[in-house]
Design an enzyme around this catalytic site. Structure first.
Site, PDB file in Angstrom:
ATOM      1  N   ARG A  46      -1.239  -3.438   1.870  1.00  0.00           N
ATOM      2  CA  ARG A  46      -2.111  -2.573   1.074  1.00  0.00           C
ATOM      3  C   ARG A  46      -2.694  -1.497   1.978  1.00  0.00           C
ATOM      4  O   ARG A  46      -2.485  -1.502   3.186  1.00  0.00           O
ATOM      5  CB  ARG A  46      -3.204  -3.364   0.329  1.00  0.00           C
ATOM      6  CG  ARG A  46      -3.700  -4.627   0.917  1.00  0.00           C
ATOM      7  CD  ARG A  46      -4.702  -4.555   2.043  1.00  0.00           C
ATOM      8  NE  ARG A  46      -5.646  -3.498   1.916  1.00  0.00           N
ATOM      9  CZ  ARG A  46      -6.074  -2.800   2.945  1.00  0.00           C
ATOM     10  NH1 ARG A  46      -5.647  -3.055   4.172  1.00  0.00           N
ATOM     11  NH2 ARG A  46      -6.943  -1.832   2.790  1.00  0.00           N
ATOM     12  N   GLY A  47      -3.451  -0.582   1.355  1.00  0.00           N
ATOM     13  CA  GLY A  47      -3.940   0.580   2.090  1.00  0.00           C
ATOM     14  C   GLY A  47      -2.937   1.708   1.879  1.00  0.00           C
ATOM     15  O   GLY A  47      -1.725   1.487   1.999  1.00  0.00           O
ATOM     16  N   ARG A  89       1.604   0.270  -7.910  1.00  0.00           N
ATOM     17  CA  ARG A  89       0.171   0.610  -7.887  1.00  0.00           C
ATOM     18  C   ARG A  89       0.033   2.107  -8.185  1.00  0.00           C
ATOM     19  O   ARG A  89       0.725   2.927  -7.581  1.00  0.00           O
ATOM     20  CB  ARG A  89      -0.438   0.261  -6.515  1.00  0.00           C
ATOM     21  CG  ARG A  89      -0.339  -1.238  -6.203  1.00  0.00           C
ATOM     22  CD  ARG A  89      -1.222  -1.626  -5.035  1.00  0.00           C
ATOM     23  NE  ARG A  89      -2.623  -1.593  -5.400  1.00  0.00           N
ATOM     24  CZ  ARG A  89      -3.613  -1.679  -4.501  1.00  0.00           C
ATOM     25  NH1 ARG A  89      -3.341  -1.768  -3.225  1.00  0.00           N
ATOM     26  NH2 ARG A  89      -4.872  -1.664  -4.893  1.00  0.00           N
ATOM     27  N   ASP A 237      -7.429   7.154  -1.100  1.00  0.00           N
ATOM     28  CA  ASP A 237      -6.153   6.847  -1.744  1.00  0.00           C
ATOM     29  C   ASP A 237      -5.526   8.075  -2.381  1.00  0.00           C
ATOM     30  O   ASP A 237      -4.312   8.163  -2.505  1.00  0.00           O
ATOM     31  CB  ASP A 237      -6.329   5.740  -2.788  1.00  0.00           C
ATOM     32  CG  ASP A 237      -6.506   4.409  -2.081  1.00  0.00           C
ATOM     33  OD1 ASP A 237      -7.633   4.109  -1.658  1.00  0.00           O
ATOM     34  OD2 ASP A 237      -5.496   3.708  -1.883  1.00  0.00           O
ATOM     35  N   ASN A 247     -11.117   6.438  -3.792  1.00  0.00           N
ATOM     36  CA  ASN A 247     -11.011   5.404  -2.754  1.00  0.00           C
ATOM     37  C   ASN A 247     -11.536   4.099  -3.349  1.00  0.00           C
ATOM     38  O   ASN A 247     -11.996   4.053  -4.501  1.00  0.00           O
ATOM     39  CB  ASN A 247     -11.791   5.818  -1.500  1.00  0.00           C
ATOM     40  CG  ASN A 247     -11.483   4.907  -0.309  1.00  0.00           C
ATOM     41  OD1 ASN A 247     -10.313   4.656   0.006  1.00  0.00           O
ATOM     42  ND2 ASN A 247     -12.506   4.381   0.350  1.00  0.00           N
ATOM     43  N   LYS A 248     -11.479   3.049  -2.561  1.00  0.00           N
ATOM     44  CA  LYS A 248     -11.859   1.708  -3.024  1.00  0.00           C
ATOM     45  C   LYS A 248     -13.179   1.718  -3.800  1.00  0.00           C
ATOM     46  O   LYS A 248     -14.141   2.377  -3.394  1.00  0.00           O
ATOM     47  CB  LYS A 248     -11.955   0.784  -1.807  1.00  0.00           C
ATOM     48  CG  LYS A 248     -12.371  -0.645  -2.076  1.00  0.00           C
ATOM     49  CD  LYS A 248     -11.526  -1.340  -3.133  1.00  0.00           C
ATOM     50  CE  LYS A 248     -10.056  -1.337  -2.801  1.00  0.00           C
ATOM     51  NZ  LYS A 248      -9.223  -1.755  -3.974  1.00  0.00           N
TER      52      LYS A 248
HETATM   53  O1  MRU Z   1      -6.711  -1.908  -2.808  1.00  0.00           O
HETATM   54  P1  MRU Z   1      -6.453  -1.519  -1.399  1.00  0.00           P
HETATM   55  O2  MRU Z   1      -6.838  -2.570  -0.405  1.00  0.00           O
HETATM   56  O3  MRU Z   1      -5.047  -1.024  -1.179  1.00  0.00           O
HETATM   57  O4  MRU Z   1      -7.422  -0.271  -1.150  1.00  0.00           O
HETATM   58  C1  MRU Z   1      -7.385   0.383   0.082  1.00  0.00           C
HETATM   59  C2  MRU Z   1      -8.380   1.471   0.197  1.00  0.00           C
HETATM   60  O5  MRU Z   1      -9.092   1.792  -0.721  1.00  0.00           O
HETATM   61  C3  MRU Z   1      -8.416   2.219   1.492  1.00  0.00           C
HETATM   62  O6  MRU Z   1      -9.697   2.668   1.772  1.00  0.00           O
HETATM   63  C4  MRU Z   1      -7.482   3.440   1.397  1.00  0.00           C
HETATM   64  O7  MRU Z   1      -6.217   3.051   0.960  1.00  0.00           O
HETATM   65  C5  MRU Z   1      -7.359   4.149   2.669  1.00  0.00           C
HETATM   66  S1  MRU Z   1      -6.429   3.210   3.848  1.00  0.00           S
HETATM   67  C6  MRU Z   1      -6.180   4.084   5.227  1.00  0.00           C
END
Ligand code: MRU
Length: 347
Positions: A46-47, A89, A237, A247-248
């Site tokens: 993820r990320g 996703r 993201d 973002n998250k």
């Molecule tokens: O749901 P996730 O764990 O994939 O979410 C990740 C994030 O929100 C990160 O902050 C984002 O992808 C940046 S990662 C360099």
């Protein structure tokens, strides 16, 4: 980084199963695109940047899966694989960016034999991975200049080595400043409901010897009020043309709090996380995940059976709450629409 998040190992892709951290460091060897799609969907990897890299290698696995020598049938098969990986996703644009690069390679080489297109697809995926390493270093270099010494940084989710091919975006800035000898302390938001901050950010910072303290998400305001935070560093993201940031979930809370307390709020993201087809963040698709992640996360029931739960995985931070966006090409400050477009064209 204490470990490699993703690597190509002669016909298979080795990833860390991030759902098992921090209690177990488990590697998965993925040999087919279906397993890769599942790994992305269930956050084993993820990320935003790491999802893009994983998807690119998922396409390569699809290319290796194909038996036969008909280039048209081969392209049809790989195009179906691309489609499948795109449906994992919806929010991180790096996924679609990487898949588009793979699709171009697939359809550009119309007359070449299957073996050669396959080799070119592998080379492209490896290039995406190598470029990401370089990109992380550059963002780290630019971002580290913004951190005072000593600095106490608040971060959210995991935007570190586990989310990229190297040392991360937001955490890359922290690692770079640390490498320069700056005294850095980090508060990591736990990041409900999947705890990427507590499980992943705390794990990798601790393993790298960086002073990290985990807090529950609802403690950030109190820390800021006490003057304990010098700046907020988060990843992204997807970033729209005007600088709005997805973002998250919980990132927007921090941006509002930082604004109120007059604390710089920095977003660290490569250009592969920008979606310049979107004028504003309102058009960014926000992933909705299962309510069970909220009511019985990690198998522990924390809400009554049958109760409703809402679980958007990301939120939108309006550009006026962002102090600067740190990219591999430099630091972008407002006005974002003009300055993003200008820097985008820089070699
Ligand atoms: O749901 P996730 O764990 O994939 O979410 C990740 C994030 O929100 C990160 O902050 C984002 O992808 C940046 S990662 C360099």
């Amino acid at each position: 980084m204490p470990v490699k998040t993703i690597e190509w190992l002669d016909g298979k892709v080795r990833i860390i199963d991030q759902t098992q951290l921090p209690t177990r460091l488990v590697y998965l060897d993925i040999q087919d695109p279906e397993t890769m799609a599942e790994a992305i969907k269930s956050l084993r990897i993820r990320g935003a940047p790491a999802i893009g890299i994983a998807a690119a290698f998922g396409v390569v696995l699809g290319a290796y899966q194909f038996r036969g020598s008909d280039p048209t049938a081969f392209r049809r098969h790989v195009a179906t694989v691309i489609e499948k990986l795109a449906n994992t996703r919806p929010t991180a644009v790096n996924l679609f960016w990487a898949l588009e690069r793979m699709r171009r390679v697939l359809f550009f080489h119309q007359t070449e034999p299957v073996e050669e297109i396959r080799a070119k697809l592998l080379a492209e995926a490896q290039k995406i991975l190598e470029e990401d390493k370089d990109t992380c270093r550059r963002m780290g270099y630019y971002g580290a200049q913004l951190l005072p010494d000593p600095a106490t940084v608040l971060t959210h989710c995991n935007a570190g080595g586990l989310a990229t091919a190297d040392f991360g975006t937001a955490l890359g800035v922290i690692y770079a400043a640390y490498e320069q000898g700056k005294r850095i302390r980090v508060f990591a938001d736990e990041t409900r409901p999947l705890l990427q901050g507590a499980r992943l950010t705390a794990w990798e910072l601790q393993a790298s010897g960086i002073d990290v303290t985990v807090i529950c998400d609802n403690m950030a305001a109190f820390l800021m009020q006490q003057g304990k935070i010098d700046c907020v560093l988060v990843g992204a993201d997807r970033i729209a043309r005007n600088g709005d940031v997805a973002n998250k979930i919980g990132t927007y809370n921090l941006a509002v709090l930082a604004h109120y307390h007059k604390i710089p709020f920095y977003v660290v993201a490569p250009f592969s996380s920008f979606d310049l087809t979107l004028a504003t963040g309102q058009q960014i698709p926000i992933e909705q995940r299962s309510p069970e992640e909220v009511t019985e996360g990690f198998g522990v029931r924390t809400a009554p059976p049958g109760v409703n739960a809402y679980n958007p995985a990301f939120d939108l931070t309006p550009h006026n709450l962002v102090t600067a966006i740190i990219t591999e090409k430099g630091i972008i400050r407002p006005p974002f629409t003009k300055n993003i477009a200008r820097l985008k064209n820089k070699a």
